[in-house]
Write an enzyme that holds these catalytic residues in place. Sequence first.
Site, mmCIF file in Angstrom:
data_model
loop_
_atom_site.group_PDB
_atom_site.id
_atom_site.type_symbol
_atom_site.label_atom_id
_atom_site.label_comp_id
_atom_site.label_asym_id
_atom_site.label_seq_id
_atom_site.Cartn_x
_atom_site.Cartn_y
_atom_site.Cartn_z
ATOM 1 N N TYR A 41 5.021 81.084 -21.653
ATOM 2 C CA TYR A 41 6.246 80.515 -22.054
ATOM 3 C C TYR A 41 6.274 79.183 -21.376
ATOM 4 O O TYR A 41 7.089 78.251 -21.940
ATOM 5 C CB TYR A 41 7.790 81.292 -22.021
ATOM 6 C CG TYR A 41 7.779 82.644 -22.536
ATOM 7 C CD1 TYR A 41 6.727 83.044 -23.468
ATOM 8 C CD2 TYR A 41 8.939 83.439 -22.337
ATOM 9 C CE1 TYR A 41 7.002 84.190 -24.306
ATOM 10 C CE2 TYR A 41 9.193 84.552 -23.173
ATOM 11 C CZ TYR A 41 8.310 84.982 -24.206
ATOM 12 O OH TYR A 41 8.238 86.053 -24.488
ATOM 13 N N HIS A 99 1.599 91.480 -21.388
ATOM 14 C CA HIS A 99 2.281 90.891 -22.636
ATOM 15 C C HIS A 99 1.619 91.395 -23.700
ATOM 16 O O HIS A 99 2.151 91.504 -24.706
ATOM 17 C CB HIS A 99 2.091 89.497 -22.228
ATOM 18 C CG HIS A 99 3.232 88.427 -23.341
ATOM 19 N ND1 HIS A 99 3.468 87.423 -23.013
ATOM 20 C CD2 HIS A 99 3.950 88.794 -24.368
ATOM 21 C CE1 HIS A 99 4.268 86.730 -23.711
ATOM 22 N NE2 HIS A 99 4.464 87.716 -24.768
#
Length: 269
Positions: A41, A99
């Site tokens: 991110y 992730h």
Amino acid sequence: MRTAIPNPGLGTFRLKGDALKSAVTESLDLGYRHIDTAQIYENEGEIGNLLSASGIDRSDLFITTKVWYENLARDKFIPSVRESLTKLRTDYVDLLLIHWPSPGEEVPMQEYISELVEAKKLGLAREIGISNFTIEQIRRAIGIAGKGEILTNQVEVHPFLQNEAVVEFCQRNGIEVTGFMPLAVGKVLEDDTLRKIAENHNARIPEVVLAWLRQRDIVAIPSSTKRAHLASNLKGMELVLSDKELSEIATLDSNHRIADPDFAPTWDQ
């Protein structure tokens, strides 16, 4: 005793700069304590500064971050986690996730799940988990990490992708489900069934969706930047839907997947 994941949390995917500052500061002021981020991110540093400036005691916060698939190899894993901690200005995260499973098994699962367990042993993470794992991959991860080690599987869940098989498998095996994109990037706002249920409760559609997730024992991490929406999301934690309303929402499942990159695993149907 395992840690409970605060519900709801604040999702920060695609949030940076002023939008991120608004989301984090307003949510903390409203009482949110669960902040979800990830290495990819590229906002861990900003979040670390905002949390540090908030004055809220670290022990009252619940911070989640995720190891990107390019950092899954043994020589990169722990250094990448330490880098995340430096950016987040903390000695540990409350929850550390893989992730995505390694695309094409480029890094063997045995290697990166073992590194995930090692991060916990080193005190870099209080709890560990996975994200975007299929049933077969969850089963393998449990076998590597050990039963009871994996706290959650974070997956896409919303009324149009209810992910029933994965949710049931996780919950049957003592793994909490965290649902990302719970509002289907705003698509829930266009649905007539959800609108009617919201009107029945004098509520907003997102409140209905978050209530539906809570009643399925799923932790939600919606991404909102406006104070009014963040406050409304909290109301969804108090709303109770009838069995009839839950059944009506169940009919909305169309297997509409939003997060489906070319490196994703072969999904369970």
